[in-house]
Design an enzyme around this catalytic site. Structure first.
Site, mmCIF file in Angstrom:
data_model
loop_
_atom_site.group_PDB
_atom_site.id
_atom_site.type_symbol
_atom_site.label_atom_id
_atom_site.label_comp_id
_atom_site.label_asym_id
_atom_site.label_seq_id
_atom_site.Cartn_x
_atom_site.Cartn_y
_atom_site.Cartn_z
ATOM 1 N N LYS A 166 -7.936 1.812 -13.069
ATOM 2 C CA LYS A 166 -9.287 1.988 -12.536
ATOM 3 C C LYS A 166 -9.295 1.475 -11.095
ATOM 4 C CE LYS A 166 -13.816 2.565 -12.894
ATOM 5 N NZ LYS A 166 -14.321 3.957 -13.055
ATOM 6 N N PHE A 167 -9.940 2.236 -10.192
ATOM 7 C CA PHE A 167 -10.035 1.781 -8.806
ATOM 8 C C PHE A 167 -11.210 0.827 -8.663
ATOM 9 C CE2 PHE A 167 -11.633 2.443 -4.367
ATOM 10 C CZ PHE A 167 -10.570 1.834 -3.724
ATOM 11 N N ARG A 222 7.859 -16.041 -3.199
ATOM 12 C CA ARG A 222 8.358 -16.613 -1.945
ATOM 13 C C ARG A 222 7.305 -17.568 -1.368
ATOM 14 N NH1 ARG A 222 5.980 -11.641 -0.799
ATOM 15 N NH2 ARG A 222 4.201 -11.891 0.597
ATOM 16 N N LYS A 229 -2.361 -8.752 6.717
ATOM 17 C CA LYS A 229 -3.377 -9.802 6.766
ATOM 18 C C LYS A 229 -3.528 -10.284 8.201
ATOM 19 C CE LYS A 229 -2.087 -11.228 2.141
ATOM 20 N NZ LYS A 229 -1.148 -12.065 1.372
ATOM 21 N N GLY A 249 0.786 -1.230 0.000
ATOM 22 C CA GLY A 249 0.000 0.000 0.000
ATOM 23 C C GLY A 249 0.819 1.282 0.000
ATOM 24 N N VAL A 300 3.288 -16.527 4.465
ATOM 25 C CA VAL A 300 2.861 -16.807 5.836
ATOM 26 C C VAL A 300 1.685 -17.791 5.835
ATOM 27 C CG1 VAL A 300 1.898 -15.778 7.945
ATOM 28 C CG2 VAL A 300 3.601 -14.504 6.615
HETATM 29 C C1 MV4 Z 1 -6.146 -1.866 -5.871
HETATM 30 C C2 MV4 Z 1 -7.359 -1.696 -5.184
HETATM 31 C C3 MV4 Z 1 -8.466 -1.296 -5.915
HETATM 32 N N1 MV4 Z 1 -8.365 -1.061 -7.237
HETATM 33 N N2 MV4 Z 1 -6.111 -1.623 -7.198
HETATM 34 C C4 MV4 Z 1 -3.430 -2.718 -2.020
HETATM 35 C C5 MV4 Z 1 -2.014 -3.195 -1.945
HETATM 36 C C6 MV4 Z 1 -1.549 -3.344 -3.333
HETATM 37 N N3 MV4 Z 1 -0.892 -4.606 -3.493
HETATM 38 C C7 MV4 Z 1 -2.746 -3.220 -4.191
HETATM 39 N N4 MV4 Z 1 -3.837 -2.809 -3.377
HETATM 40 C C8 MV4 Z 1 -5.039 -2.467 -3.911
HETATM 41 N N5 MV4 Z 1 -5.042 -2.251 -5.256
HETATM 42 C C9 MV4 Z 1 -7.188 -1.234 -7.838
HETATM 43 N N6 MV4 Z 1 -7.120 -0.974 -9.160
HETATM 44 C C10 MV4 Z 1 -7.386 -1.943 -3.819
HETATM 45 C C11 MV4 Z 1 -6.219 -2.306 -3.170
HETATM 46 C C12 MV4 Z 1 -6.348 -2.524 -1.753
HETATM 47 C C13 MV4 Z 1 -6.225 -3.789 -1.203
HETATM 48 C C14 MV4 Z 1 -5.919 -4.894 -1.972
HETATM 49 C C15 MV4 Z 1 -5.790 -6.139 -1.418
HETATM 50 C C16 MV4 Z 1 -5.993 -6.289 -0.051
HETATM 51 C C17 MV4 Z 1 -6.281 -5.217 0.738
HETATM 52 C C18 MV4 Z 1 -6.398 -3.952 0.187
HETATM 53 C C19 MV4 Z 1 -6.703 -2.873 1.001
HETATM 54 C C20 MV4 Z 1 -6.806 -1.638 0.439
HETATM 55 C C21 MV4 Z 1 -6.628 -1.449 -0.923
#
Ligand code: MV4
Length: 451
Positions: free
Chosen positions: A201-202, A292, A237, A165, A295
């Site tokens: 895109k979110f 890897r 996690k 993040g 956990v």
């Molecule tokens: C995102 C998302 C929503 N849309 N990408 C969080 C860590 C990074 N590895 C990618 N992450 C996210 N990417 C898009 N396009 C939301 C997250 C995200 C998230 C992803 C997996 C597990 C927990 C999360 C918590 C907040 C945001």
């Protein structure tokens, strides 16, 4: 097969690797910092070498010290565990140069997957679904604005070197894009020495579902089904389970095939994980690939009855996969027990464990380096135990978890046990109704009833 493996890690995972090595008749070398001299991985390894002071940078992260320990003990392979140097291309390449087998990915593979924008490009080319957005890195804010206008807000800016993040910003309107870009590039530059950004895109309220894969030297990969890791707090996690309550047999088949495609496209060798975001329509998208052991590998082991560390060591020694995919018939849940106070914003709570009782009985597994009298040092990750239950159904696994959490005594410090007890009672969790946003809305005061 290897004769002697040095474990470049500490805590429960060092112990976990030592246990499998013993069963494979492979000698083990533990390394430890002065803070860990009384740790169980030191006691249970065949040999142990002190590699420095408590700070990780001068011990568990010091490549010269680890290589010196490898040389003096005559180990022929290194297992890096997770965290620390497990996805460090330099360490992997130093091992290669010294003809020590690194039980993990090659430097090229680590670099290819460590750069998130280029990993995404590779996966898209291989036909793995990816989230709409920029093709690789953004050249400028204006390019970002153009792409965002096309795909529509909200969008997310991500650091290509990111993870956990960091260097990530959600952007709701065009006005917000430039300030978000400025702060994200600054953060990423400072944290990773690389301020490259890409945009996509979110996806609102996604689930984090990952597929365990194993690949061999021939370039053949198979999958070992999924783990649902949506129960996270600030990208840490806390609970993982398999199968995912959100998954259908059809979706598992499709995501499994996509994960195999991802692994075979890069001729992935060893065990790895392909992470996906899954939206409310059950559309899934490649997010990252971990090179890897993770956990949460334990829950996969429980439902398919398979030692993944053994498999990892065998693949590193040149073994090949059977080519069969694995589908779980059981249900497993893991609760991460951290030395943290869930009622104080998960503040770390290191210190001496004065009394300790581990749960037991049918369907219970505890992976931990803790014991009565053990002092948790303040210098490292706060995870001290993984409590895993396995049963025929999700309901039974939850019931078992409640029973086991109730038996687990860890006195002298605060732990996340009361949080897990409250979670297991939560209606929505019990219904399998959760996304990565679940813990943001969770009432932590519910844990008070269990302290
Ligand atoms: C995102 C998302 C929503 N849309 N990408 C969080 C860590 C990074 N590895 C990618 N992450 C996210 N990417 C898009 N396009 C939301 C997250 C995200 C998230 C992803 C997996 C597990 C927990 C999360 C918590 C907040 C945001």
């Amino acid at each position: 097969m290897f004769k002697k493996i040095l474990i470049a890690n500490r805590g429960e995972i060092a112990l976990r690797v030592i246990r499998t090595c013993k069963e494979m008749n492979i000698s083990t070398v533990a390394v430890y910092s002065t803070a860990d001299k009384d740790s169980l991985h030191v006691r249970f390894a065949d040999e142990a070498v002190c590699i420095g002071p408590p700070q990780s940078s001068d011990s568990y992260l010091s490549i010269p010290r680890l290589m010196a320990a490898t040389e003096i003990t005559n180990a022929d392979a290194i297992h890096p565990g997770y965290g620390f140097l497990s996805e460090n291309a330099k360490f992997s390449s130093v091992c290669q140069e010294n003809e020590i087998k690194f039980i993990g990915a090659s430097p090229d593979m680590i670099n290819a997957m460590g750069d998130k924008a280029s990993a995404k490009k590779t996966m898209k080319k291989a036909g793995v679904p990816t989230i709409p957005g920029s093709e690789g890195l953004l050249e400028s804010v204006d390019e970002g604005k153009k792409i965002a206008k096309k795909i529509g807000y909200p969008v997310i800016l991500k650091a290509t070197a990111g993870g956990g993040g960091r260097g990530m910003r959600i952007v709701h309107t065009e006005d917000e894009l430039e300030p978000a870009w400025d702060s994200a590039t600054k953060e990423a530059g400072a944290a990773f020495g690389n301020d490259g950004m890409y945009l996509e895109k979110f996806i609102e309220e996604p689930r984090h579902i990952e597929i365990q894969i194993a690949g061999d030297r021939r370039g053949i990969a198979c999958h070992l089904s999924e783990r649902d890791c949506s129960i996270q707090r600030r990208h840490q996690k806390l609970v993982e389970e398999t199968p995912s309550p959100f998954m259908s047999d059809e979706l598992r088949e499709k995501m499994g095939e996509a994960a195999i495609k991802a692994a075979e496209a890069i001729k992935y060798e060893g065990v790895g994980t392909v992470e996906f975001l899954v939206d409310k329509n059950r559309d899934f998208y490649f997010m990252e690939m971990n090179t890897r052991i993770q956990v949460e590998h334990t829950i996969t082991e429980e439902v398919i009855n398979y030692d993944l560390i053994k498999e990892q060591i065998k693949l590193a020694a040149g073994d090949v996969v059977s080519g069969e995919n694995y589908f779980p018939k059981l249900h497993a849940i893991q609760c991460r027990i951290n030395a943290e106070d869930p009622l104080m914003d998960f503040r770390p709570s290191p210190g001496r464990i004065t009394d300790y009782n581990v749960p037991g009985g049918h369907g219970i597994r505890v992976d931990s380096h803790a014991y009565a009298g053990y002092t948790i040092p303040p210098n490292y990750d706060s995870m001290i135990s993984k409590l895993i239950t396995v049963a025929q159904t999700r309901e039974e696994a939850i019931t078992k978890m409640e029973r086991a959490l109730g038996e687990y005594v860890i006195d002298g410090i605060k732990t996340t046990i009361p949080f897990h007890q409250a979670l297991m009672k939560n209606e929505e969790f019990r219904k399998g109704n959760f996304t990565t946003k679940f813990l943001e809305d969770f009432d932590m005061d519910a844990a008070k009833a269990f302290v």
